[in-house]
Design a protein around this motif. Structure first.
Motif, PDB file in Angstrom:
ATOM      1  N   ASN A 101      46.086 125.649  24.630  1.00 21.99           N
ATOM      2  CA  ASN A 101      44.818 125.901  25.320  1.00 21.99           C
ATOM      3  C   ASN A 101      45.016 126.628  26.646  1.00 21.99           C
ATOM      4  N   LYS A 102      46.104 126.331  27.306  1.00 22.02           N
ATOM      5  CA  LYS A 102      46.389 126.977  28.594  1.00 22.02           C
ATOM      6  C   LYS A 102      46.462 128.492  28.419  1.00 22.02           C
ATOM      7  N   ASP A 103      47.018 128.941  27.314  1.00 26.60           N
ATOM      8  CA  ASP A 103      47.100 130.372  27.041  1.00 26.60           C
ATOM      9  C   ASP A 103      45.738 130.981  26.707  1.00 26.60           C
ATOM     10  N   LEU A 104      44.813 130.150  26.216  1.00 29.70           N
ATOM     11  CA  LEU A 104      43.465 130.658  25.913  1.00 29.70           C
ATOM     12  C   LEU A 104      42.649 130.826  27.187  1.00 29.70           C
ATOM     13  N   SER A 107      38.257 131.210  28.576  1.00 30.80           N
ATOM     14  CA  SER A 107      37.455 131.764  27.488  1.00 30.80           C
ATOM     15  C   SER A 107      37.437 130.875  26.249  1.00 30.80           C
ATOM     16  N   GLY A 108      38.354 129.924  26.150  1.00 22.13           N
ATOM     17  CA  GLY A 108      38.380 129.050  24.988  1.00 22.13           C
ATOM     18  C   GLY A 108      37.783 127.678  25.239  1.00 22.13           C
ATOM     19  N   ALA A 109      37.398 127.404  26.457  1.00 23.92           N
ATOM     20  CA  ALA A 109      36.965 126.058  26.835  1.00 23.92           C
ATOM     21  C   ALA A 109      35.726 125.593  26.069  1.00 23.92           C
ATOM     22  N   GLY A 110      35.895 124.509  25.335  1.00 21.31           N
ATOM     23  CA  GLY A 110      34.773 123.853  24.672  1.00 21.31           C
ATOM     24  C   GLY A 110      34.249 124.540  23.424  1.00 21.31           C
ATOM     25  N   LYS A 111      34.736 125.729  23.118  1.00 20.04           N
ATOM     26  CA  LYS A 111      34.248 126.453  21.950  1.00 20.04           C
ATOM     27  C   LYS A 111      34.926 125.932  20.684  1.00 20.04           C
ATOM     28  N   LEU A 125      45.038 136.369  19.464  1.00 19.07           N
ATOM     29  CA  LEU A 125      45.866 135.463  20.259  1.00 19.07           C
ATOM     30  C   LEU A 125      46.089 134.143  19.524  1.00 19.07           C
ATOM     31  N   ILE A 126      45.021 133.572  18.998  1.00 16.52           N
ATOM     32  CA  ILE A 126      45.121 132.294  18.285  1.00 16.52           C
ATOM     33  C   ILE A 126      46.002 132.440  17.047  1.00 16.52           C
ATOM     34  N   PHE A 153      39.398 121.962  28.973  1.00 18.14           N
ATOM     35  CA  PHE A 153      37.957 121.743  28.870  1.00 18.14           C
ATOM     36  C   PHE A 153      37.441 120.968  30.068  1.00 18.14           C
ATOM     37  N   SER A 154      38.171 119.959  30.478  1.00 21.36           N
ATOM     38  CA  SER A 154      37.679 119.101  31.553  1.00 21.36           C
ATOM     39  C   SER A 154      37.613 119.835  32.884  1.00 21.36           C
ATOM     40  N   THR A 155      38.390 120.915  33.039  1.00 20.89           N
ATOM     41  CA  THR A 155      38.377 121.634  34.306  1.00 20.89           C
ATOM     42  C   THR A 155      37.477 122.854  34.292  1.00 20.89           C
TER      43      THR A 155
END
Length: 177
Positions: A101-104, A107-111, A125-126, A153-155
């Motif tokens: 997730n750090k690499d996303l 833009s990837g948060a919560g999606k 990327l994924i 996500f939390s941040t």
């Protein structure tokens, strides 16, 4: 030695299959998200069973019929010895999930995985990262909005309006008079 890694490791596959078959227990095991519960119109689920009991159930599903007869024998002799490896594996999956997730980035948060696949750059990327961590989509389904498991996500949760909440809390108008 328990082999959890490798291309679609059977042990990790069995662990995730157990999670899918026991979704209610996993929701509790993964510290049910209050946000998920609210969005799904249900109460937050909390476990009245210790994690070790759940890990024991997972170990039973993963190792009792292992393809390696020596692992089967060891499990039958001392099933409690397999609780720690299962617990450790969940921790490693969590750490690798967060590194992915750090690499996303934001833009990837919560999606959802499907939403992320709609963006060609994100999909590329994924897809590249899945070569080394193929379990991310399944874990993302459970953990994407759970701050206990998804630190990105939390941040960066786009649904969090901290400034507005603070203003509301102190009953301060956004527009000075």
């Amino acid at each position: 030695t328990i082999h959890w890694e490798g291309v679609r490791s059977a042990h990790t596959e069995h662990l995730l299959a157990w999670c899918k078959e026991n979704e209610d227990t996993c929701i509790k095991l993964f510290s049910d998200s209050a946000k998920d519960a609210k969005e799904q119109g249900r109460k937050k689920k909390q476990s009245n069973t210790s994690r070790d009991v759940v890990y024991s159930q997972v170990a039973q599903a993963v190792f009792s019929n292992d393809e390696d007869l020596e692992v089967q024998r060891l499990f039958k002799e001392d099933p409690k010895a397999f609780i720690k490896p299962v617990s450790t594996r969940f921790g490693i999956l969590r750490r690798k999930y967060n590194a992915f997730n750090k690499d996303l980035k934001q833009s990837g948060a919560g999606k959802t995985y499907a939403e992320l696949q709609e963006d060609p750059k994100m999909k590329s990327l994924i897809d590249t990262k899945l070569e080394n961590f193929p379990w991310w989509p399944e874990l993302h389904e459970w953990w994407r909005t759970n701050p206990a498991f998804n630190h990105a996500f939390s941040t960066v949760d786009t649904g969090q309006y901290f400034a507005s909440a603070a203003l509301e809390h102190f009953n301060i108008s956004k527009h000075p008079q």
